[in-house]
Structures are given as structure tokens and as C-alpha cells.
Design a protein around this motif. Structure first.
Motif, PDB file in Angstrom:
ATOM      1  N   GLY A  49       0.831  -1.199   0.000  1.00 36.80           N
ATOM      2  CA  GLY A  49       0.000   0.000   0.000  1.00 36.80           C
ATOM      3  C   GLY A  49       0.867   1.251   0.000  1.00 36.80           C
ATOM      4  N   LYS A  50       0.270   2.389  -0.305  1.00 36.99           N
ATOM      5  CA  LYS A  50       1.050   3.611  -0.532  1.00 36.99           C
ATOM      6  C   LYS A  50       1.848   4.052   0.680  1.00 36.99           C
ATOM      7  CE  LYS A  50      -2.408   7.149   0.510  1.00 36.99           C
ATOM      8  NZ  LYS A  50      -3.179   6.245   1.380  1.00 36.99           N
ATOM      9  N   ASP A  51       1.279   3.914   1.903  1.00 37.13           N
ATOM     10  CA  ASP A  51       1.992   4.376   3.088  1.00 37.13           C
ATOM     11  C   ASP A  51       3.195   3.480   3.395  1.00 37.13           C
ATOM     12  OD1 ASP A  51       0.297   6.599   3.632  1.00 37.13           O
ATOM     13  OD2 ASP A  51      -1.200   5.221   4.406  1.00 37.13           O
ATOM     14  N   SER A  52       3.043   2.175   3.200  1.00 36.99           N
ATOM     15  CA  SER A  52       4.189   1.288   3.434  1.00 36.99           C
ATOM     16  C   SER A  52       5.234   1.463   2.331  1.00 36.99           C
ATOM     17  CB  SER A  52       3.741  -0.176   3.527  1.00 36.99           C
ATOM     18  OG  SER A  52       3.157  -0.639   2.330  1.00 36.99           O
ATOM     19  N   ILE A  53       4.796   1.785   1.118  1.00 36.93           N
ATOM     20  CA  ILE A  53       5.734   2.076   0.031  1.00 36.93           C
ATOM     21  C   ILE A  53       6.540   3.338   0.365  1.00 36.93           C
ATOM     22  CG2 ILE A  53       5.907   2.840  -2.379  1.00 36.93           C
ATOM     23  CD1 ILE A  53       3.413   1.043  -2.917  1.00 36.93           C
ATOM     24  N   LEU A  54       5.851   4.348   0.885  1.00 39.59           N
ATOM     25  CA  LEU A  54       6.532   5.576   1.281  1.00 39.59           C
ATOM     26  C   LEU A  54       7.520   5.304   2.414  1.00 39.59           C
ATOM     27  CD1 LEU A  54       6.998   8.608   1.317  1.00 39.59           C
ATOM     28  CD2 LEU A  54       4.892   8.876   2.632  1.00 39.59           C
ATOM     29  N   MET A  55       7.108   4.492   3.398  1.00 36.30           N
ATOM     30  CA  MET A  55       8.028   4.149   4.497  1.00 36.30           C
ATOM     31  C   MET A  55       9.293   3.483   3.977  1.00 36.30           C
ATOM     32  SD  MET A  55       6.399   2.793   8.021  1.00 36.30           S
ATOM     33  CE  MET A  55       5.696   1.325   7.307  1.00 36.30           C
ATOM     34  N   LEU A  56       9.146   2.541   3.065  1.00 32.99           N
ATOM     35  CA  LEU A  56      10.313   1.852   2.525  1.00 32.99           C
ATOM     36  C   LEU A  56      11.205   2.824   1.758  1.00 32.99           C
ATOM     37  CD1 LEU A  56      11.975  -0.656   2.009  1.00 32.99           C
ATOM     38  CD2 LEU A  56      10.461  -1.201   0.093  1.00 32.99           C
ATOM     39  N   HIS A  57      10.603   3.719   0.996  1.00 36.25           N
ATOM     40  CA  HIS A  57      11.381   4.725   0.258  1.00 36.25           C
ATOM     41  C   HIS A  57      12.210   5.569   1.227  1.00 36.25           C
ATOM     42  CE1 HIS A  57      12.186   7.664  -2.986  1.00 36.25           C
ATOM     43  NE2 HIS A  57      12.015   8.580  -2.042  1.00 36.25           N
ATOM     44  N   LEU A  58      11.614   5.975   2.337  1.00 40.76           N
ATOM     45  CA  LEU A  58      12.318   6.779   3.329  1.00 40.76           C
ATOM     46  C   LEU A  58      13.419   5.980   4.014  1.00 40.76           C
ATOM     47  CD1 LEU A  58       9.184   8.552   4.808  1.00 40.76           C
ATOM     48  CD2 LEU A  58      11.064   9.708   3.634  1.00 40.76           C
ATOM     49  N   ALA A  59      13.163   4.694   4.258  1.00 40.72           N
ATOM     50  CA  ALA A  59      14.185   3.836   4.864  1.00 40.72           C
ATOM     51  C   ALA A  59      15.369   3.666   3.922  1.00 40.72           C
ATOM     52  CB  ALA A  59      13.584   2.479   5.223  1.00 40.72           C
ATOM     53  N   GLN A 134       6.211 -12.129  18.126  1.00 39.92           N
ATOM     54  CA  GLN A 134       6.781 -12.880  19.241  1.00 39.92           C
ATOM     55  C   GLN A 134       7.730 -13.968  18.762  1.00 39.92           C
ATOM     56  OE1 GLN A 134       3.172 -14.160  21.152  1.00 39.92           O
ATOM     57  NE2 GLN A 134       2.666 -12.103  21.887  1.00 39.92           N
ATOM     58  N   ALA A 135       7.337 -14.681  17.701  1.00 40.26           N
ATOM     59  CA  ALA A 135       8.159 -15.793  17.209  1.00 40.26           C
ATOM     60  C   ALA A 135       9.499 -15.294  16.674  1.00 40.26           C
ATOM     61  CB  ALA A 135       7.400 -16.557  16.125  1.00 40.26           C
ATOM     62  N   GLU A 136       9.486 -14.154  15.985  1.00 39.16           N
ATOM     63  CA  GLU A 136      10.713 -13.614  15.394  1.00 39.16           C
ATOM     64  C   GLU A 136      11.470 -12.686  16.338  1.00 39.16           C
ATOM     65  OE1 GLU A 136      11.981 -14.523  12.581  1.00 39.16           O
ATOM     66  OE2 GLU A 136      10.290 -15.720  11.832  1.00 39.16           O
ATOM     67  N   LYS A 137      10.861 -12.439  17.521  1.00 39.33           N
ATOM     68  CA  LYS A 137      11.482 -11.568  18.531  1.00 39.33           C
ATOM     69  C   LYS A 137      11.760 -10.157  17.993  1.00 39.33           C
ATOM     70  CE  LYS A 137      13.554 -15.205  21.384  1.00 39.33           C
ATOM     71  NZ  LYS A 137      12.764 -16.308  20.809  1.00 39.33           N
ATOM     72  N   PHE A 138      10.828  -9.639  17.196  1.00 34.36           N
ATOM     73  CA  PHE A 138      10.948  -8.261  16.732  1.00 34.36           C
ATOM     74  C   PHE A 138      10.718  -7.335  17.924  1.00 34.36           C
ATOM     75  CE2 PHE A 138       9.277 -10.143  12.600  1.00 34.36           C
ATOM     76  CZ  PHE A 138      10.524 -10.172  12.008  1.00 34.36           C
ATOM     77  N   ASP A 139      11.598  -6.370  18.117  1.00 34.09           N
ATOM     78  CA  ASP A 139      11.445  -5.453  19.248  1.00 34.09           C
ATOM     79  C   ASP A 139      10.985  -4.054  18.831  1.00 34.09           C
ATOM     80  OD1 ASP A 139      13.836  -4.843  18.025  1.00 34.09           O
ATOM     81  OD2 ASP A 139      15.055  -4.929  19.845  1.00 34.09           O
ATOM     82  N   ALA A 140      10.958  -3.787  17.539  1.00 32.68           N
ATOM     83  CA  ALA A 140      10.415  -2.528  17.012  1.00 32.68           C
ATOM     84  C   ALA A 140       9.729  -2.844  15.692  1.00 32.68           C
ATOM     85  CB  ALA A 140      11.514  -1.484  16.813  1.00 32.68           C
ATOM     86  N   VAL A 141       8.502  -2.375  15.540  1.00 32.33           N
ATOM     87  CA  VAL A 141       7.710  -2.664  14.344  1.00 32.33           C
ATOM     88  C   VAL A 141       7.245  -1.345  13.740  1.00 32.33           C
ATOM     89  CG1 VAL A 141       5.707  -3.872  13.408  1.00 32.33           C
ATOM     90  CG2 VAL A 141       6.935  -4.837  15.373  1.00 32.33           C
ATOM     91  N   PHE A 142       7.770  -1.028  12.549  1.00 33.84           N
ATOM     92  CA  PHE A 142       7.381   0.202  11.858  1.00 33.84           C
ATOM     93  C   PHE A 142       6.004   0.027  11.219  1.00 33.84           C
ATOM     94  CE2 PHE A 142      12.038   0.622  11.698  1.00 33.84           C
ATOM     95  CZ  PHE A 142      12.204   1.942  12.088  1.00 33.84           C
ATOM     96  N   GLY A 143       5.102   0.965  11.477  1.00 35.26           N
ATOM     97  CA  GLY A 143       3.801   0.978  10.828  1.00 35.26           C
ATOM     98  C   GLY A 143       3.581   2.294  10.100  1.00 35.26           C
ATOM     99  N   GLY A 144       2.725   2.272   9.092  1.00 35.05           N
ATOM    100  CA  GLY A 144       2.494   3.464   8.282  1.00 35.05           C
ATOM    101  C   GLY A 144       1.334   4.318   8.753  1.00 35.05           C
ATOM    102  N   GLY A 145       0.862   4.096   9.992  1.00 26.70           N
ATOM    103  CA  GLY A 145      -0.263   4.872  10.503  1.00 26.70           C
ATOM    104  C   GLY A 145       0.033   6.356  10.578  1.00 26.70           C
ATOM    105  N   ARG A 146      -0.975   7.173  10.261  1.00 27.97           N
ATOM    106  CA  ARG A 146      -0.849   8.630  10.320  1.00 27.97           C
ATOM    107  C   ARG A 146      -1.960   9.184  11.208  1.00 27.97           C
ATOM    108  NH1 ARG A 146      -1.942   8.087   4.990  1.00 27.97           N
ATOM    109  NH2 ARG A 146      -3.479   9.727   5.282  1.00 27.97           N
ATOM    110  N   PHE A 194       5.932   4.872  14.315  1.00 20.28           N
ATOM    111  CA  PHE A 194       5.140   5.482  13.253  1.00 20.28           C
ATOM    112  C   PHE A 194       5.854   6.705  12.678  1.00 20.28           C
ATOM    113  CE2 PHE A 194       2.227   3.367  16.184  1.00 20.28           C
ATOM    114  CZ  PHE A 194       1.572   2.497  15.309  1.00 20.28           C
ATOM    115  N   PRO A 195       6.751   6.502  11.715  1.00 21.45           N
ATOM    116  CA  PRO A 195       7.506   7.628  11.160  1.00 21.45           C
ATOM    117  C   PRO A 195       6.670   8.589  10.315  1.00 21.45           C
ATOM    118  CG  PRO A 195       8.043   5.598  10.001  1.00 21.45           C
ATOM    119  CD  PRO A 195       7.194   5.217  11.157  1.00 21.45           C
TER     120      PRO A 195
END
Length: 312
Positions: A49-59, A134-146, A194-195
């Protein structure tokens, strides 16, 4: 006559000012780098989706010329738009990224989750998401929420703490004065990040235009077979639409937001270029989720209730 250099030495030169898009970009890049420095296993939610595409572009910008130091995660409802899944897979391959997929269909097949009578699977995403974290032990999860999308999302800080059950408690929100972010968390907890918090839908599209970012064509006006339900144009599919009395017709539409086919509506539009999309958004009075997301209309607090349970 005073030169610019002389004025600068004398302190009379005007301050350097970023455009509002540059300021938003700078803030997001700072957030990505801050997370890279504070956390061990971050991941970016990426649906195509557009917000996750924008997040990846910024990353990609934040860490260039090095590779993005995060993997991607998509919660696949099984009712996603084919155009969006194709874009997702092509983008992952293009940038050599690792994609984790949490499948709602797998949970249904195992009897852990049950189909809803209305056919929508968006509310079923919470368990696959939280268990994958939990399974992957991710400690920070980026979301595209605004914050402009919906009132529950407007309550979120940039760093939003989740407990060991991935649940959100608005009372545990931390102050973020002077853009200082607190990523401290206990074992088992994680932080949703939420960047794009301070971006609006119009900002997103103006930045996409400026940067020349490719999007799935579903975001631009096109001919599509749809049917009317609850004031929205939905795409027919195996998820359970249309029902008796619901007639399929071909209309010129586009999507403002993209999610599960069963609850994401299209809008009538002739905006087939990015310039026309921007002009259309500039005059609308409805947010994208308010106009086209049936899952947010289940109750006044539908989004907040799901967020408390662990939804992004």
C-alpha cells in the motif's frame, strides 16, 4: 552593498528553512536511524500500500548507500488485491529484501481463527501479527499509521509501547518532547514506530509526486467491475461478494487506501494521473479511512478496540 557572506557573519542573514515536505522527510529519516541505533530486531510492516511504500522509500534514503538494515513483514489476509501483491513481491526482489509473511488463511485452515459472517478478514489480522512478532522476537515494528487517518491513530505517539501480549494502553503513552524518543521496554514487550505520524494524505501524495515513486495502478482511476454495499464500491471476489440483490457494474474508480478486498471500497474518480489525484484530495472533506474502510465503521471505537488487542 552587503554580500550574503557578510550578512551571515554579521548575523543578519535569514535562517535556512526547509519546505514542509523536506521537514517531514527529515523527521522520518531521523526516526529510522534512531530505531536502528536503539533496537536489535526492527521490522517494517509492508503490504504494498502507498503508506508502506513511502516508508520503505524513506528507509532506503535513511541508510543509502548501505542496505536497509530491517526485514519486511506482511500480514496476508488472503483477500488482498492481486495488483498490490504483485507490486509487493516485485519490490522485495528489486531491493534484495527479506519478507516475512503471516497468513490469516493458515490460521483459518488450522482452526485457530474462524471466518466472520460478513467475510471481512481485517479484524482477523491481529493474532497472526502478534504471534509473528513474538516468534521472530521483533522489538520494534514500523507501521504506516498517520494521525490524520482516524481518531484512535491520532492518540499514538511516534514510539508506541506494546506489552508482552502486544496490547496497547493509551495511558502508557510516553511524552516525546523535543523529538526525543524513549525506546525502553521490558523483555517480551516491543515498540510500534510510526515515522509518518505527522504526514497527511495530501503530504503523502505530494511527496510521492516529488520523488517519482511508483505505486500500484489501483491507486489511479481505472475501469473496474464493482458492486454497491454500505455506501461503498466493493470488488467482487471469493470472500463473499456480491450477495443476492447486489448487482455488479463497471465503473471508473480508484482506491484511496488498500486493505482487505472485503472491506476496502473504491471511490468514483477520473483521477488517472498523480496531478489529478492531488487535486482531488485537496478538496475532499472525508479522510481516506472514513470514506472507504468498512472495518472502521463497525462501531465508534472500532479502531481503538483493535489497537488495544494488538492491531497496527
Amino acid at each position: 552593498m552587503t554580500t550574503t557572506a557578510e550578512a551571515a557573519r554579521e548575523g543578519t542573514a535569514g535562517p535556512y528553512a526547509l519546505s514542509h515536505l523536506d521537514a517531514l522527510e527529515s523527521e522520518a529519516v531521523h526516526i529510522f536511524r534512531e530505531v536502528a541505533g536503539e533496537f536489535e530486531r526492527p521490522v517494517i510492516l509492508f503490504s504494498g500500500g502507498k503508506d508502506s511504500i513511502l516508508m520503505l522509500h524513506l528507509a532506503l534514503k535513511a541508510f543509502a548507500p548501505a542496505a536497509v538494515p530491517f526485514s519486511l513483514l506482511h500480514v496476508d489476509t488472503g483477500h488482498n488485491f492481486p495488483e498490490v501483491l504483485e507490486y509487493r513481491d516485485r519490490t522485495v526482489e528489486k531491493h534484495g529484501l527479506r519478507l516475512h509473511v503471516a497468513s490469516v488463511q493458515d490460521y483459518i485452515d488450522r482452526g485457530v481463527l474462524k471466518e466472520r459472517p460478513d467475510g471481512t478478514r481485517n479484524p482477523l489480522q491481529t493474532l497472526p501479527l502478534t504471534e509473528k512478532i513474538q516468534a521472530e522476537k521483533f522489538d520494534a515494528v514500523f507501521g504506516g499509521g498517520r494521525r490524520d487517518e482516524e481518531k484512535a491513530r491520532a492518540k499514538e505517539r511516534v514510539f508506541s509501547l506494546r506489552d508482552e501480549f502486544s496490547q496497547w494502553d493509551p495511558r502508557r503513552q510516553r511524552p516525546e518532547l523535543w523529538n526525543l524518543y524513549n525506546g525502553r521496554h521490558a523483555p517480551g514487550e516491543h515498540v510500534r514506530v510510526f515515522p509518518l505520524s505527522n504526514w497527511t494524505e495530501l503530504d503523502v501524495w505530494q511527496y510521492i509526486a516529488r520523488e517519482g515513486i511508483e505505486l500500484p495502478q489501483i491507486y489511479y482511476a481505472h475501469e473496474r467491475e464493482v458492486f454497491a454495499r454500505s455506501g461503498m464500491w466493493l470488488t467482487a471476489g471469493e470472500w463473499g461478494g456480491p450477495k443476492d440483490g447486489e448487482t455488479i457494474e463497471k465503473r471508473r474508480v480508484r482506491y484511496r487506501t488498500v486493505g482487505d478486498m472485503s472491506c476496502t471500497g473504491a471511490v468514483d474518480s477520473d483521477a488517472d494521473t498523480i496531478e489529478k489525484v492531488i487535486a482531488e484530495i485537496a478538496v475532499t472533506r472525508l479522510t481516506e479511512r472514513g470514506a472507504t474502510r468498512a472495518d472502521d465503521k463497525m462501531s465508534e471505537a472500532a479502531m481503538e478496540d483493535r489497537k488495544r488487542e494488538g492491531y497496527f
